[in-house]
Motif scaffolding. Sequence first.
Motif, PDB file in Angstrom:
ATOM      1  N   PHE A 697      26.964  40.170  41.061  1.00  0.00           N
ATOM      2  CA  PHE A 697      26.412  41.363  40.424  1.00  0.00           C
ATOM      3  C   PHE A 697      27.437  42.070  39.549  1.00  0.00           C
ATOM      4  O   PHE A 697      27.098  42.841  38.695  1.00  0.00           O
ATOM      5  CB  PHE A 697      25.886  42.339  41.478  1.00  0.00           C
ATOM      6  CG  PHE A 697      24.780  41.752  42.302  1.00  0.00           C
ATOM      7  CD1 PHE A 697      23.521  41.592  41.758  1.00  0.00           C
ATOM      8  CD2 PHE A 697      24.997  41.325  43.603  1.00  0.00           C
ATOM      9  CE1 PHE A 697      22.499  41.042  42.506  1.00  0.00           C
ATOM     10  CE2 PHE A 697      23.982  40.781  44.356  1.00  0.00           C
ATOM     11  CZ  PHE A 697      22.721  40.629  43.810  1.00  0.00           C
ATOM     12  N   GLN A 698      28.685  41.809  39.882  1.00  0.00           N
ATOM     13  CA  GLN A 698      29.736  42.435  39.102  1.00  0.00           C
ATOM     14  C   GLN A 698      30.803  41.421  38.749  1.00  0.00           C
ATOM     15  O   GLN A 698      31.078  40.509  39.515  1.00  0.00           O
ATOM     16  CB  GLN A 698      30.419  43.562  39.896  1.00  0.00           C
ATOM     17  CG  GLN A 698      29.550  44.751  40.195  1.00  0.00           C
ATOM     18  CD  GLN A 698      29.442  45.021  41.682  1.00  0.00           C
ATOM     19  OE1 GLN A 698      30.203  44.467  42.478  1.00  0.00           O
ATOM     20  NE2 GLN A 698      28.468  45.832  42.062  1.00  0.00           N
ATOM     21  N   ILE A 699      31.360  41.635  37.593  1.00  0.00           N
ATOM     22  CA  ILE A 699      32.558  40.894  37.226  1.00  0.00           C
ATOM     23  C   ILE A 699      33.653  41.943  37.083  1.00  0.00           C
ATOM     24  O   ILE A 699      33.511  42.865  36.275  1.00  0.00           O
ATOM     25  CB  ILE A 699      32.406  40.198  35.864  1.00  0.00           C
ATOM     26  CG1 ILE A 699      31.213  39.243  35.869  1.00  0.00           C
ATOM     27  CG2 ILE A 699      33.697  39.488  35.490  1.00  0.00           C
ATOM     28  CD1 ILE A 699      31.475  37.917  36.483  1.00  0.00           C
ATOM     29  N   VAL A 700      34.668  41.808  37.914  1.00  0.00           N
ATOM     30  CA  VAL A 700      35.728  42.808  37.859  1.00  0.00           C
ATOM     31  C   VAL A 700      37.012  42.159  37.378  1.00  0.00           C
ATOM     32  O   VAL A 700      37.424  41.132  37.907  1.00  0.00           O
ATOM     33  CB  VAL A 700      35.970  43.437  39.250  1.00  0.00           C
ATOM     34  CG1 VAL A 700      37.007  44.541  39.153  1.00  0.00           C
ATOM     35  CG2 VAL A 700      34.669  43.967  39.815  1.00  0.00           C
ATOM     36  N   ILE A 701      37.596  42.750  36.377  1.00  0.00           N
ATOM     37  CA  ILE A 701      38.912  42.303  35.947  1.00  0.00           C
ATOM     38  C   ILE A 701      39.891  43.409  36.322  1.00  0.00           C
ATOM     39  O   ILE A 701      39.716  44.565  35.939  1.00  0.00           O
ATOM     40  CB  ILE A 701      38.953  42.045  34.432  1.00  0.00           C
ATOM     41  CG1 ILE A 701      38.069  40.843  34.116  1.00  0.00           C
ATOM     42  CG2 ILE A 701      40.381  41.789  33.974  1.00  0.00           C
ATOM     43  CD1 ILE A 701      37.907  40.578  32.652  1.00  0.00           C
ATOM     44  N   TYR A 702      40.846  43.029  37.070  1.00  0.00           N
ATOM     45  CA  TYR A 702      41.758  44.023  37.662  1.00  0.00           C
ATOM     46  C   TYR A 702      43.176  43.705  37.259  1.00  0.00           C
ATOM     47  O   TYR A 702      43.675  42.602  37.515  1.00  0.00           O
ATOM     48  CB  TYR A 702      41.596  43.975  39.187  1.00  0.00           C
ATOM     49  CG  TYR A 702      42.563  44.843  39.954  1.00  0.00           C
ATOM     50  CD1 TYR A 702      42.242  46.164  40.285  1.00  0.00           C
ATOM     51  CD2 TYR A 702      43.792  44.329  40.387  1.00  0.00           C
ATOM     52  CE1 TYR A 702      43.129  46.933  41.014  1.00  0.00           C
ATOM     53  CE2 TYR A 702      44.681  45.102  41.107  1.00  0.00           C
ATOM     54  CZ  TYR A 702      44.345  46.416  41.425  1.00  0.00           C
ATOM     55  OH  TYR A 702      45.230  47.182  42.137  1.00  0.00           O
ATOM     56  N   LEU A 703      43.792  44.675  36.624  1.00  0.00           N
ATOM     57  CA  LEU A 703      45.176  44.465  36.209  1.00  0.00           C
ATOM     58  C   LEU A 703      46.097  45.014  37.290  1.00  0.00           C
ATOM     59  O   LEU A 703      45.936  46.175  37.706  1.00  0.00           O
ATOM     60  CB  LEU A 703      45.464  45.203  34.900  1.00  0.00           C
ATOM     61  CG  LEU A 703      44.515  44.905  33.730  1.00  0.00           C
ATOM     62  CD1 LEU A 703      44.984  45.644  32.482  1.00  0.00           C
ATOM     63  CD2 LEU A 703      44.455  43.413  33.464  1.00  0.00           C
ATOM     64  N   GLY A 704      46.993  44.205  37.716  1.00  0.00           N
ATOM     65  CA  GLY A 704      47.962  44.682  38.704  1.00  0.00           C
ATOM     66  C   GLY A 704      48.790  45.819  38.126  1.00  0.00           C
ATOM     67  O   GLY A 704      48.794  46.058  36.914  1.00  0.00           O
ATOM     68  N   GLU A 705      49.494  46.447  38.999  1.00  0.00           N
ATOM     69  CA  GLU A 705      50.200  47.657  38.603  1.00  0.00           C
ATOM     70  C   GLU A 705      51.152  47.419  37.430  1.00  0.00           C
ATOM     71  O   GLU A 705      51.122  48.109  36.425  1.00  0.00           O
ATOM     72  CB  GLU A 705      50.984  48.184  39.814  1.00  0.00           C
ATOM     73  CG  GLU A 705      51.462  49.594  39.634  1.00  0.00           C
ATOM     74  CD  GLU A 705      52.051  50.142  40.933  1.00  0.00           C
ATOM     75  OE1 GLU A 705      52.130  49.379  41.916  1.00  0.00           O
ATOM     76  OE2 GLU A 705      52.419  51.320  40.969  1.00  0.00           O
ATOM     77  N   THR A 706      51.943  46.397  37.554  1.00  0.00           N
ATOM     78  CA  THR A 706      52.942  46.108  36.523  1.00  0.00           C
ATOM     79  C   THR A 706      52.253  45.712  35.230  1.00  0.00           C
ATOM     80  O   THR A 706      52.603  46.187  34.140  1.00  0.00           O
ATOM     81  CB  THR A 706      53.838  44.929  36.971  1.00  0.00           C
ATOM     82  OG1 THR A 706      54.105  45.089  38.361  1.00  0.00           O
ATOM     83  CG2 THR A 706      55.109  44.919  36.178  1.00  0.00           C
ATOM     84  N   ILE A 707      51.276  44.875  35.361  1.00  0.00           N
ATOM     85  CA  ILE A 707      50.574  44.421  34.175  1.00  0.00           C
ATOM     86  C   ILE A 707      49.975  45.617  33.449  1.00  0.00           C
ATOM     87  O   ILE A 707      50.041  45.724  32.215  1.00  0.00           O
ATOM     88  CB  ILE A 707      49.433  43.450  34.566  1.00  0.00           C
ATOM     89  CG1 ILE A 707      49.981  42.274  35.369  1.00  0.00           C
ATOM     90  CG2 ILE A 707      48.648  43.009  33.343  1.00  0.00           C
ATOM     91  CD1 ILE A 707      50.421  41.092  34.575  1.00  0.00           C
TER      92      ILE A 707
END
Lengths: 808, 1226
Positions: A697-707
């Motif tokens: 239902f969702q596509i999540v793109i998550y950037l790590g802290e440093t990124i």
Amino acid sequence: MKYGRSASFLTGENQGCQRYGPQTGSSPSSCIFWSLNLSDSMATYLEFIQQNEERDGVRFSWNVWPSSRLEATRMVVPLACLLTPLKERPDLPPVQYEPVLCSRPTCKAVLNPLCQVDYRAKLWACNFCFQRNQFPPAYAGISEVNQPAELMPQFSTIDYIVQRGPQTPLIFLYVVDTCLEEEDLQALKESLQMSLSLLHPDALVGLITFGRMVQVHELSCEGISKSYVFRGTKDLTAKQIQDMLGLTRPAVPVQQGRPLQPQEQPVISSRFLQPIHKIDMNLTDLLGELQRDPWPVTQGKRPLRSTGVALSIAVGLLEGTFPNTGARIMLFTGGPPTQGPGMVVGDELKTPIRSWHDIEKDNARFMKKATKHYETLANRTAANGHCIDIYACALDQTGLLEMKCCTNLTGGHMVMGDSFNTSLFKQTFQRVFSKDFNGEFRMAFGASLDVKTSRELKIGGAIGPCISLNAKGPCVSENELGIGGTCQWKICSLDPNTTLAIYFEVVNQHNAPIPQGGRGAVQFVTQYQHSSTQKRIRVTTIARNWADAQNQLQHIEAAFDQEAAAVLMARLGVYRAETEEGPDVLRWLDRQLIRLCQKFGQYNKDDPNSFRLSDSFSLYPQFMFHLRRSPFLQVFNNSPDESSYYRHHFARQDLTQSLIMIQPILYSYSFYGPPEPVLLDSSSILADRILLMDTFFQIVIYLGETIAQWQKAGYQDMPEYENFKHLLQAPLDDAQEILQTRFPMPRYINTEHGGSQARFLLSKVNPSQTHNNLYAWGQESGSPILTDDVSLQVFMDHLKKLAVSSAA
Amino acid sequence: MTSMPGSEMRKPRGLPRSHDACATSGFCRVGCRGCQGLAANADVAERPGGTSGGSGRPGNRKRGPARERSRGSSGVSDRAGAAGVRLPGYGGQQMPGVPHSQYGVYNGPVPGHQQPAPPQGYFPSLGLPSKGSPVSLNSDTSSLAPNFIGPLRTPPTSGAPPPTSGAPLPVGQPAYNQFGQGDVQNGIPASAVQMQRPSVSQPFIPGSTPTSISQLSSFQQYGPSPTSAQQLTNHMARMTIGSVPTSAAPPAGLGYGPSTSVSPASGSFTATGSGLYTPYSSSQGPPPASMTHGLPPTSLSQGVPLAQPAFSGLPLSMQRLPSQGPGYAPPPSSTGIGPSNYPSTTGAPRPSTMQSPPLSGQALAGLPASQPNHLSSPPPPQQAMSGPHPGPPMTGLQGPPPPPTHPSQPGYQIQQNGSFGQVRGSQPNYGGAYPGTPNYGSQPGPPPPPKRLDPDSIPSPIQVIEDDRNNRGSEPFVTGVRGQVPPLVTTNFLVKDQGNTSPRYIRCTSYNIPCTSDMAKQSQVPLAAVIKPLATLPTEETPPYLVDHGESGPIRCNRCKAYMCPFMQFIEGGRRFQCCFCSCVTEVPPHYFQHLDHTGKRVDFYDRPELSLGSYEFLATVDYCKNNKFPNPPAFIFMIDVSYNAVKSGLVRLICEELKSLLDYLPRGGNLEESAIRVGFVTYNKVLHFYNVKSSLAQPQMMVVSDVADMFVPLLDGFLVNVNESRTVIASLLDQIPEMFADTRETETVFAPVIQAGLDALKAAECAGKLFIFHTSLPIAEAPGKLKNRDDKKLINTDKEKTLFQPQTNFYNNLAKDCVAQGCCVDLFLFPNQYLDVATLGVVTYQTGGSIYKYTYFQLETDQERFLNDLRRDVQKEVGFDAVMRVRTSTGIRATDFFGAFYMSNTTDVELAGLDCDKTITVEFKHDDKLSEDSGALLQCALLYTSSAGQRRLRIHNLSLNCCTQLADLYRNCETDTLINYLAKYAYRGVLNNPVKTVRDALINQCAQILACYRKNCASPSSAGQLILPECMKLLPVYLNCVLKSDVLQPGPEVSTDDRAYIRQLVTSMDVAETNVFFYPRLLPLTKVDVDSDALPAAIRNSEERLSKGDMYLLENGLNIFVWVGVNVQQGLIQNLFGVSSFSQISNTMSTLPILENPFSKKVRSIMDMLQAQRSRYMKLIIVKQEDKFEMLFKHFLVEDKSMSGGASYVDFLCHMHKEIRQLLS
């Protein structure tokens, strides 16, 4: 840890492996094909399962069947299968003749590769009832070398095209809510106008708009646009509606010498449903002129929205004019029904729409009545072979809970979005009209699924977007699982992904011998109207070996399809959750899991550490862990509408998609290598990674802290950090790929460490590190989740303990 | 005599023609109008102004004008004038000898009746004829009645009265004379004057004689002496008049007096009369006197006139009853049945007497003499008259005496005969009765020739109308004075508002209200006001001023909430005011404070309409608005039936075409540039089609609502639009509607849902408005309010007949209630080809103040014009919406009953969804306490409404009435037209709940009581055989008969149930002018048209006898115009008017006259146009050829004739009334 193929997961192929990830240490090469003479080429059960799925669209929980009722019940997971009736088979050319049926009236099975054929006598024996049948005259020329397709093993699934009855074009009836914001309405109007261009020119279209009133538009008028208006507060019977629309032919006394003109009926109905090529311009203009509902909405009120009546009229209209032909009622609504039958909430804004809390407190005063209204409608629609789609776009709930049966019983789509002016809706809607490789819509109508079993099996029921046709027969079990008590179901609308779970019961008595070398067989006969308006029949016949569970348990164990089993059990759980209290369902699921572990685990009594599960079961507890946390069973943090929405899709998607829903997939992108699937675990959330999660239902793109910091610093724009740019781009591209094939369009979320939207990710991962296990704080190995939920580790520990407990 | 005076007292109008007038003493009136007839009255008048007599005569000659002039000249002179007039009249007409013949004739017919009655009858008759009294008749067996009655009356009056009366009268008489009204006064003055007048007075003298006669004793005595009787036939005639006086001997003297009660009354009268007059005088100056005169005379004159006509008519009667005929004939006017017999004998004499000779010579002499006594009366009798008079009475009393009298009194007898003559129709009955009175027969010597009343001798509406027109049409009616009786509705006059509302807004049945409820009950005269709050004024008159009292709203009494009006009394230097209705004292708000001048008037009296005018408007504040919100401008919704019939007949196309242009003429309410009214369109058959005509649309949108069981409005925005903004869309829609339904096969229609839809639309738009529904058939489609055909003519004349007038279902009542609450007025245009149950369909229209128009068997060619005119008018006329009307009255009376098209949820507030300028509400008052003569009675009608511009306003009408302690005052200040308006409405409502027969009987009974009360209490004693009518009510019988014969109360076989229901509802909202012409149609001889003048030809009475084969006539009743063509009409005229060469070529189907370029055609068409303009509905033109099948239809409207359905002729009815009255009296 070993991961399966990296990027190819996106195609949905072989996800199992990836998911197994850690646990699937080795391929199931150790499995033994027990007395299978099916295919030597199959090295493993996995491949066997996969091959079967690709050919027949069928996945069984058990691929070797316990031979007695008693043993079967002890297997915990019922003998069941996931059937995708219209699985796309580009390589399968349909045959252009009628299937040959067993002549026994109670059987009527279709001639299939499992049948024994006497080529000389031109006889064939039905493999279900053992009736010997004469081939029809057209088969006079058959011989061992000249076999009809349906006798060839590779045609265990075969499509027949039959010529029956007049072909009526597809019908699309738009039911449009006009109580929308101007912007939304505009977007919706454009989408609708666009959709006209996607329809076949012969397709019939109709338009009903509603707000405070319901308007049925007459489409063929010149100079003045006509519509029939109905009060939004009054439920009308089908007959009343037809009377009021002038669809009932006045009882004209039969005039002598002037036979009734058979064309009258089309003439009548065509006032509201017109071939698109005739009224394209008219309708486009009409849509263009659609105005927001003009009735004033005072401060503190919701607009009055007569969804219930609008649907009722749409159903009545089609019922009166085109019963039993493929038709879609497409409901576009921007809010909850606020008046009339089917109202879900009053028009006072100060009274919020019901929540799970209200429902538990029995405080949702409109729910039961509304549900009943929509159920009645859904049943009528289904009886007519039409389907209802719901496209609900609003920030608040829109009453999907009450309306869900409209889609669930008729096989219609349910789409939930925030606004019609979003790509989520626009693209999803566009995808409804997507075409297959033949240029035909990926939709079929008015299907009926007929299941035939060999004598040792009976049918417990089905779970999916279908309704019972109440066909009693010898193969119908008294113990219902899902929608039972029948061997035929009606699926008013289906697409190539639509998947039903069908549950069986082994009825062979414990002491009865297994038929020698015998195999159990099941035949699925799906008759449907193809989107090209052809009538087609797809016949799938499969067989599995019997095994005596007492001395051949290992065979059965090895042939366990834990993925299918997880989905099948999940469907049962979700099905029960619709009617039972949430905790009861969870308890039931737990109990089943424990029993399964007790049955198939290897352990020493009361020694949790000794507990082992074989490979074919190893992932099952993990699926159950995530299932318990999933929105299908957990209503916490979900609105009733969302729950309904999730459950709707869960009950119809195929195994692959279902598994994604149960246990979302997580990919990690870094500078250290190609993208890789990682554990759905908080430990996977690292500062220098980009994560891509697909929950269906969702596509999540998550950037790590440093990124995220790098990105903010703008490194990606510096030529010297082009690799960083590529890294950022990679998940986007992959996400795009998913977005392009998935129906409905997932919610696309781009977030980063600390972002508010990151909650979508955090709520899904296994909380292996929380604020509770202090040791994890500050460690680099992941990101703690602020939750009281148990982690997989704790879950497994408990499971082992319970499984080995002699008390249980 | 008394009766005579009484009549005189009242109004001038009553005066019948000149002939009659002669009889009527109606000085003033007489003087004014019927010169001759007046003569009789004149006598009375004369008395007063002997001097005037001379002038009067001239006046008489001149007739109408003369009268007026005479009046105008001076009060005294007026009388004189009147007197003079009379004389001439008598002389002229009577002299002709016609009388003789007439009498003779009458006698003949009446024989039976006459015989008995004759003696007295004559006298009485005389009295009657004289003025007013009435005409009467002895209905009963002549003999008995006459005898008894005669005696009865006479005794009282005659005996003592004569003398007494004489004395008192004199005093009073003078006053009256001068004042005119004061009958009593007249009487007195008469004495002095009389002498002079004599010539003129002769009639009076007779009258006076009558007085003597009336006084039974005296009369009787006289009676015996045949001589007197014979001699004074003339006298008799007059005597009758006089006789009236006798009873009202004083009145007689007064001339008017008679009308009033007896002498005693005179005193009061004088007072009152004078009071009244003075006011007039003030207004008019000297004329006032004339005014006064005018009133009284009429009554007298009538009586007399009648008598004369009778004579003329007599000839015929004579034939029948030759012997007595003559004598009796005359009486007709008066009545006296009994007399008739005598008349025969007298017949001969009368002529002589009647003729000028007597008058001039003897009469004069006699008169003087008579006058002295009572008025002139006594004396006359003595001479010529006296003889007769006595005779008659005598006769009345004794069988024998009469005979002599008869001979002597031929004239009188004749009159009486006349009455008998009337009996013609009823002859049988009377006959029987009469026969019984062999006495007469024997006595009379002259055979008791049964005589019929001569139609010419009975009160003539035409004459009354003419007289009033002549007398009062020339001067403005100034409303400053309390209790003035306005001119008749048929008279053109201007109104000057000086503190009381114009009669165009309010008319009352009586302008003098009895002080006590006992009196009111006794008289049975209903106290009612016919109110037309939004009446259209002629352009010469100023519409009500608009007053804005600022944010706090209109100044009102704290207790009763009456609005500031001229009658409020400011006290304490202007700081407070005392309410004229409830006497409560209220503070004057500072912003409204103003100092008072020395007379107690506010200094700004003339600056403020609410202080100086009878009618004005207040601007309402938000407190007066629904939901405390200023209203939105109203809306018009056009709802068109598009079922098969409507489409096929071309109706739909016609309506659509018309609407295109008509929409530019919506009422604009004041000076707005464009109308604020929004419009909407709906078509319907079994389902409803709404149209979205929003200006922004490229093409109209049609929305079909087929859920008729639960109607609603499918759209809000775009349904009600401004015409100018949406012009093109509307035009496009109106073009398409006929096309869209051109092929419809739908024949069923719904109805209630249509109204519901309109109602809902207005509700949704939060405004008031009007629905124009064009409907063709009985709504039989399945829907709420579905009706079935329940028409059943067999129910007529059964107890169940009332159900035909009741709605089939209650549904529409409830719907109407909702409509009223929203201010949704429903106008209905019906185009039925068969029964469609108007009684039910009309319920909503009726209760919401709407109008129904009905075009049975609508055909484009013939009915188009009428329909379009009605539609245009209906759309364009000013309407007030969402109105509430409340009538406040001063303590002592209160409004108890209301008639009209409206709804009432409580007992005081009349709620009207819509009220247009043609709608009238009749309000009945009852006493709940005593009134005082000093303070009078006040009415304040306040109408709160939303104007067509959407402005909330209050329209206030104030009217002050006099109060009286004497019944005579009541009878002298009545208005028959208004009374009929009330009675008709009362009866028409009655049929809803009672069998028609009951209603008819009740009507007759009530009228009989009214007249009997008058006879008993106001008229001078006279023979019972005399029918004595109050001057102001002398037309009551004829009009009442018209009401009784109307389609509702007595349907002919050709009248459909729908028509009856339609008419019933129609009449309920009619104003006085409309009911007047509706019940007594106007009949104009076209061939008498003076092509060169603007004047209309003189109307003639509605009787077939009056039609000549060689003429063409036009008849109009407010709904239809007939042109009747005689078979012998000159071809030239036919050619000129119809454009065809011969009678046989005239087409019946003609709906308009061809436009031909010749003076005659132009003139006739202009007359028609003028008539059409006068009526609120366009009248249907029907050409009727004599002896053609359609003639039956036409004859139906000749209301003085016997009707096909069994309605009595005027004459018959008059006799019947008389019988009723006599029964009541005995």
